[in-house]
Each structure stands twice: as structure tokens, then as C-alpha cells.
Design an enzyme around this catalytic site. Structure first.
Site, PDB file in Angstrom:
ATOM      1  N   ASP A 240       1.227  -1.313  -0.129  1.00 45.12           N
ATOM      2  CA  ASP A 240       0.338   0.053   0.045  1.00 45.12           C
ATOM      3  C   ASP A 240       0.678   1.392   0.171  1.00 45.12           C
ATOM      4  O   ASP A 240       0.453   2.131   0.658  1.00 45.12           O
ATOM      5  CB  ASP A 240      -0.894  -0.521   1.171  1.00 45.12           C
ATOM      6  CG  ASP A 240      -1.448  -1.289   1.782  1.00 45.12           C
ATOM      7  OD1 ASP A 240      -2.049  -1.545   0.397  1.00 45.12           O
ATOM      8  OD2 ASP A 240      -2.962  -1.138   2.130  1.00 45.12           O
TER       9      ASP A 240
ATOM     10  N   LYS B  55      -6.196  -6.016  -3.388  1.00 50.20           N
ATOM     11  CA  LYS B  55      -7.128  -6.160  -2.277  1.00 50.20           C
ATOM     12  C   LYS B  55      -7.844  -4.962  -2.098  1.00 50.20           C
ATOM     13  O   LYS B  55      -7.796  -3.285  -2.387  1.00 50.20           O
ATOM     14  CB  LYS B  55      -5.838  -6.320  -1.563  1.00 50.20           C
ATOM     15  CG  LYS B  55      -4.896  -5.275  -1.165  1.00 50.20           C
ATOM     16  CD  LYS B  55      -4.353  -5.574   0.571  1.00 50.20           C
ATOM     17  CE  LYS B  55      -3.714  -4.500   0.572  1.00 50.20           C
ATOM     18  NZ  LYS B  55      -4.462  -3.409   1.645  1.00 50.20           N
TER      19      LYS B  55
ATOM     20  N   CYS C 171      -2.831  -2.062   7.687  1.00 54.19           N
ATOM     21  CA  CYS C 171      -2.672  -3.009   6.122  1.00 54.19           C
ATOM     22  C   CYS C 171      -1.072  -4.278   6.850  1.00 54.19           C
ATOM     23  O   CYS C 171      -1.342  -5.190   6.488  1.00 54.19           O
ATOM     24  CB  CYS C 171      -2.240  -2.306   5.792  1.00 54.19           C
ATOM     25  SG  CYS C 171      -3.765  -1.492   4.715  1.00 54.19           S
TER      26      CYS C 171
ATOM     27  N   GLN D 199       6.046 -12.873  23.238  1.00 57.18           N
ATOM     28  CA  GLN D 199       5.678 -14.222  23.034  1.00 57.18           C
ATOM     29  C   GLN D 199       6.323 -14.620  22.578  1.00 57.18           C
ATOM     30  O   GLN D 199       5.878 -16.005  21.769  1.00 57.18           O
ATOM     31  CB  GLN D 199       4.081 -14.875  22.800  1.00 57.18           C
ATOM     32  CG  GLN D 199       3.286 -13.896  24.006  1.00 57.18           C
ATOM     33  CD  GLN D 199       1.927 -14.016  23.712  1.00 57.18           C
ATOM     34  OE1 GLN D 199       1.289 -14.979  23.985  1.00 57.18           O
ATOM     35  NE2 GLN D 199       1.015 -12.764  23.450  1.00 57.18           N
TER      36      GLN D 199
ATOM     37  N   VAL E 200       2.764   0.255   4.543  1.00 58.81           N
ATOM     38  CA  VAL E 200       2.115   1.203   5.321  1.00 58.81           C
ATOM     39  C   VAL E 200       0.378   0.660   5.635  1.00 58.81           C
ATOM     40  O   VAL E 200       0.051  -0.145   4.399  1.00 58.81           O
ATOM     41  CB  VAL E 200       2.014   2.948   5.009  1.00 58.81           C
ATOM     42  CG1 VAL E 200       2.899   3.401   5.032  1.00 58.81           C
ATOM     43  CG2 VAL E 200       0.727   3.299   3.316  1.00 58.81           C
ATOM     44  N   THR E 201      -0.357   0.617   6.408  1.00 58.41           N
ATOM     45  CA  THR E 201       0.341   1.337   8.061  1.00 58.41           C
ATOM     46  C   THR E 201       0.357   0.233   8.385  1.00 58.41           C
ATOM     47  O   THR E 201      -0.139  -0.874   9.033  1.00 58.41           O
ATOM     48  CB  THR E 201      -0.257   2.623   8.519  1.00 58.41           C
ATOM     49  OG1 THR E 201      -1.935   1.726   8.618  1.00 58.41           O
ATOM     50  CG2 THR E 201      -1.149   4.019   7.551  1.00 58.41           C
TER      51      THR E 201
ATOM     52  N   LYS F 213      -7.372  -4.604   3.751  1.00 56.77           N
ATOM     53  CA  LYS F 213      -6.521  -4.427   5.027  1.00 56.77           C
ATOM     54  C   LYS F 213      -5.493  -5.760   4.797  1.00 56.77           C
ATOM     55  O   LYS F 213      -4.710  -5.329   4.253  1.00 56.77           O
ATOM     56  CB  LYS F 213      -7.111  -4.220   6.048  1.00 56.77           C
ATOM     57  CG  LYS F 213      -8.130  -3.230   6.509  1.00 56.77           C
ATOM     58  CD  LYS F 213      -7.368  -2.367   5.748  1.00 56.77           C
ATOM     59  CE  LYS F 213      -8.729  -1.438   5.964  1.00 56.77           C
ATOM     60  NZ  LYS F 213      -8.769   0.472   5.315  1.00 56.77           N
TER      61      LYS F 213
ATOM     62  N   GLU G 166      -4.124  -1.732  -2.056  1.00 53.61           N
ATOM     63  CA  GLU G 166      -5.632  -1.358  -1.392  1.00 53.61           C
ATOM     64  C   GLU G 166      -7.087  -0.650  -2.648  1.00 53.61           C
ATOM     65  O   GLU G 166      -5.943   0.554  -2.758  1.00 53.61           O
ATOM     66  CB  GLU G 166      -5.270  -0.738   0.074  1.00 53.61           C
ATOM     67  CG  GLU G 166      -7.534  -1.163   0.676  1.00 53.61           C
ATOM     68  CD  GLU G 166      -7.429  -0.785   2.065  1.00 53.61           C
ATOM     69  OE1 GLU G 166      -6.230  -0.406   2.856  1.00 53.61           O
ATOM     70  OE2 GLU G 166      -8.393  -0.092   2.776  1.00 53.61           O
TER      71      GLU G 166
END
Ligand code: C5J
Length: 228
Positions: free
Chosen positions: A29, A134, A167, A207, A162-163, A137, A77
Site C-alpha cells: 500500500d 486487494k 494493513c 510471546q 503502510v500502515t 486490509k 488497497e
């Protein structure tokens, strides 16, 4: 010949073992609508100057990736001109005066084929580089990205654009669930909200790397092979 063995890149939460032959660069994007005044990003009330610092690191990484002869994929996008792929819920979102499909300074906002929808000149795709259009997102939703990656034997992705928390995050999560190892160079992603950027990166590496790894583009460029 592209090296098939892996090369370690310093990253969080631990080094990323890059296997160049099966790693693609996915740039998300980097469109005028998100990075230039008059587009969708600004229409939502954002300051586009907040995201422009990611352009130069992306340009350098793109040049190095091309020089290594590795796969580059771009995503945009946007929607069909008749807006038949635009959910009403997305069209109405934001409560702004203008919405997706309306006319703006760079043509119809977030509509395929319009100036604002196109990728910024600094990172313009080569004719040989796939461009994924697309509607959402995530770059996997309602696209043939997974098929293209499978056909190229891709198992790892360096994801930029971005961002960070929208996305990029959605796509990293989609890719992770499909079995791709994702490395995000922090200087090649950006947000209109710097604190969302910071937290978004932490969410990727928390994690034990729940969604992937975070490094920087200089480290990645340093280990890329040279095309023979
Ligand atoms: C947004 C994106 N922020 N490319 N899209 O609406 O992150």
C-alpha cells in the site's frame, strides 16, 4: 545461483534465519492515497507527513532486493470503479464529507486505475513484479497472493509498507496463519500514529515472536546475496 542455505539477521525476539531463495519482499500500500496530500489517508483526518519517512528505506531495500534477483510483490488497497467489491460498512466508515469512490484531487479515492490509487513513483513496480489489488486490509483476503507465493516456493516474507497497525499487521497475521515466516523491518513500515507503530511492532515480537520478527532494513540489505 541464489543461496539455499540460511543467513542469520539480528532481529527481535531472536535472529531470523533468512533463506533468500524462498523469501519474497512484500510491499504494502505504498500508494499516493496513503502517502500524498489529497488521498484516502488525509481524507480520514491523518497527517501524511507521518508516514513518508518510510519511503527512502523502502526504496533502498527494493533496489537491493532487485539486485539480488529475488521476488518482489507489491500490493495496493482499492476497489473496482463500479464499487461492487466495496462493502457498505467500509464505505460509510469514518463519517467524513467524502468517502471511497468520491472525487478527490488525485481522482476517485481508493479506486483502481485512479492516480491516487497508484503506487508512489519512488517505489514503482517493474513490469515483471506482481501487483496484488486487494479490497481489504490484508493482502491475502480475496486475492491470489497465496497462490503466487506457493508457485514461487516462497516460505518467508519481508513485509513493508503502510500502515503498521492496519494493513501491515493484518497481512502479517494472515501470512503467519498460512505458515509463512514474517520479518518486518521497522524503518520500512509507518503509521499516522507513532505510538500505534511502536505497539504494533511489539505485538509482532511478543510471546517469542507470536506473529514474526522485527529488524531493520540495513541489517537485511547487508546479508542479501548478489545475483550472478
Ligand atoms: C488503512 C492501510 N490504514 N493500508 N490502510 O486504511 O493500512
Amino acid at each position: 545461483m541464489i543461496e539455499k542455505s540460511s543467513i542469520k539477521i539480528e532481529a527481535e525476539p531472536y535472529p531470523f534465519a533468512l533463506t533468500a531463495a524462498s523469501c519474497a519482499l512484500l510491499i504494502l500500500d505504498m500508494q499516493r492515497d496513503f502517502l500524498e496530500p489529497g488521498g484516502f489517508g488525509e481524507m480520514l483526518g491523518n497527517d501524511v507527513s507521518q508516514v513518508r519517512h518510510a519511503i527512502e528505506p523502502n526504496r533502498q531495500l527494493l533496489m537491493a532486493w532487485r539486485a539480488a534477483g529475488l521476488l518482489v510483490i507489491h500490493a495496493r488497497e482499492g476497489h473496482r470503479p463500479d464499487l461492487t467489491d466495496l462493502p457498505e460498512a467500509k464505505r460509510k466508515r469514518g463519517w467524513g464529507k467524502t468517502s471511497i469512490g468520491d472525487h478527490g484531487p488525485m481522482g476517485r479515492i481508493l479506486v483502481r486505475g485512479e492516480k491516487g490509487h497508484d503506487i508512489i513513483p519512488e517505489l514503482y513496480p517493474l513490469p515483471s513484479e506482481p501487483v496484488i489489488d486487494k479490497p481489504g486490509k490484508g493482502a491475502f483476503y480475496a486475492t491470489d497472493l497465496h497462490t503466487i507465493l506457493q508457485n514461487h516456493g516462497i516460505k518467508q516474507l519481508v513485509i513493508t509498507g503502510v500502515t503498521t497497525e492496519v494493513c501491515v499487521h493484518t497481512t502479517v497475521r494472515e501470512a503467519n496463519d498460512r505458515g509463512y515466516e514474517c520479518l518486518v523491518p521497522h524503518d520500512c513500515v509507518a503509521s499516522y500514529f507513532p505510538h500505534f507503530h511502536e505497539v504494533g511492532l511489539k505485538m509482532i515480537t511478543a510471546q517469542g515472536g507470536i506473529f514474526g520478527w522485527v529488524s531493520d532494513s540495513t541489517r537485511i540489505r547487508a546479508v542479501l546475496p548478489k545475483k550472478l
